[in-house]
Design a protein around this motif. Structure first.
Motif, PDB file in Angstrom:
ATOM      1  N   TYR A   1     -60.589  22.730 -38.635  1.00 51.36           N
ATOM      2  CA  TYR A   1     -60.024  21.459 -38.177  1.00 51.36           C
ATOM      3  C   TYR A   1     -58.534  21.353 -38.464  1.00 51.36           C
ATOM      4  CZ  TYR A   1     -64.940  20.399 -37.911  1.00 51.36           C
ATOM      5  OH  TYR A   1     -66.273  20.452 -37.621  1.00 51.36           O
TER       6      TYR A   1
ATOM      7  N   GLU B   1     -56.899  25.798 -45.383  1.00 46.63           N
ATOM      8  CA  GLU B   1     -57.005  25.454 -43.966  1.00 46.63           C
ATOM      9  C   GLU B   1     -58.398  25.840 -43.469  1.00 46.63           C
ATOM     10  OE1 GLU B   1     -54.672  26.329 -39.755  1.00 46.63           O
ATOM     11  OE2 GLU B   1     -53.897  27.140 -41.635  1.00 46.63           O
ATOM     12  N   ASN B   2     -58.926  25.027 -42.561  1.00 48.46           N
ATOM     13  CA  ASN B   2     -60.244  25.307 -42.000  1.00 48.46           C
ATOM     14  C   ASN B   2     -60.190  25.149 -40.484  1.00 48.46           C
ATOM     15  OD1 ASN B   2     -60.303  22.545 -41.506  1.00 48.46           O
ATOM     16  ND2 ASN B   2     -61.499  22.099 -43.349  1.00 48.46           N
TER      17      ASN B   2
ATOM     18  N   LYS C   1     -54.919  22.106 -41.064  1.00 45.20           N
ATOM     19  CA  LYS C   1     -54.476  22.021 -42.449  1.00 45.20           C
ATOM     20  C   LYS C   1     -54.860  20.669 -43.037  1.00 45.20           C
ATOM     21  CE  LYS C   1     -50.471  25.018 -41.803  1.00 45.20           C
ATOM     22  NZ  LYS C   1     -49.022  25.123 -41.876  1.00 45.20           N
ATOM     23  N   PRO C   2     -55.121  20.620 -44.329  1.00 42.13           N
ATOM     24  CA  PRO C   2     -55.409  19.323 -44.941  1.00 42.13           C
ATOM     25  C   PRO C   2     -54.163  18.454 -45.004  1.00 42.13           C
ATOM     26  CG  PRO C   2     -55.365  21.042 -46.600  1.00 42.13           C
ATOM     27  CD  PRO C   2     -55.233  21.718 -45.264  1.00 42.13           C
ATOM     28  N   GLN C   3     -54.342  17.164 -44.830  1.00 41.30           N
ATOM     29  CA  GLN C   3     -53.223  16.238 -44.900  1.00 41.30           C
ATOM     30  C   GLN C   3     -53.099  15.734 -46.323  1.00 41.30           C
ATOM     31  OE1 GLN C   3     -53.691  13.223 -41.960  1.00 41.30           O
ATOM     32  NE2 GLN C   3     -53.702  14.675 -40.271  1.00 41.30           N
TER      33      GLN C   3
ATOM     34  N   SER D   1     -62.056  18.312 -52.735  1.00 41.01           N
ATOM     35  CA  SER D   1     -62.384  19.158 -51.591  1.00 41.01           C
ATOM     36  C   SER D   1     -61.594  20.460 -51.633  1.00 41.01           C
ATOM     37  CB  SER D   1     -62.105  18.415 -50.292  1.00 41.01           C
ATOM     38  OG  SER D   1     -60.734  18.139 -50.193  1.00 41.01           O
ATOM     39  N   ASP D   2     -61.922  21.355 -50.715  1.00 38.02           N
ATOM     40  CA  ASP D   2     -61.261  22.651 -50.618  1.00 38.02           C
ATOM     41  C   ASP D   2     -59.871  22.461 -50.000  1.00 38.02           C
ATOM     42  OD1 ASP D   2     -60.758  25.345 -50.593  1.00 38.02           O
ATOM     43  OD2 ASP D   2     -62.091  25.793 -48.917  1.00 38.02           O
ATOM     44  N   PRO D   3     -58.794  22.880 -50.670  1.00 40.47           N
ATOM     45  CA  PRO D   3     -57.439  22.632 -50.162  1.00 40.47           C
ATOM     46  C   PRO D   3     -56.983  23.625 -49.089  1.00 40.47           C
ATOM     47  CG  PRO D   3     -57.312  23.746 -52.254  1.00 40.47           C
ATOM     48  CD  PRO D   3     -58.763  23.485 -51.991  1.00 40.47           C
TER      49      PRO D   3
END
Length: 56
Positions: free
Chosen positions: A49, A46-47, A51-53, A42-44
């Protein structure tokens, strides 16, 4: 004794068999592409929703 009626029936059957084989190959190809898409990273970034965990 082979008549023209039998030849037509056999050629029709072979036509349907060829079309079925092509559709089966197309379905298998799409299945492989779907599996490849599911497992891609997936895209690392921030979006909307957050920051990615990261997994530890």
């Amino acid at each position: 004794m082979v008549t023209s009626g039998n030849d037509f029936a056999i050629s029709g059957f072979l036509g349907y068999a060829a079309i079925s084989a092509l559709l089966l190959l197309a379905a298998a190809g799409f299945a492989i592409l779907n599996i490849k898409y599911i497992f891609q990273q997936s895209d690392p970034m921030e979006n909307a929703y957050g920051k990615p965990q990261l997994k530890s």
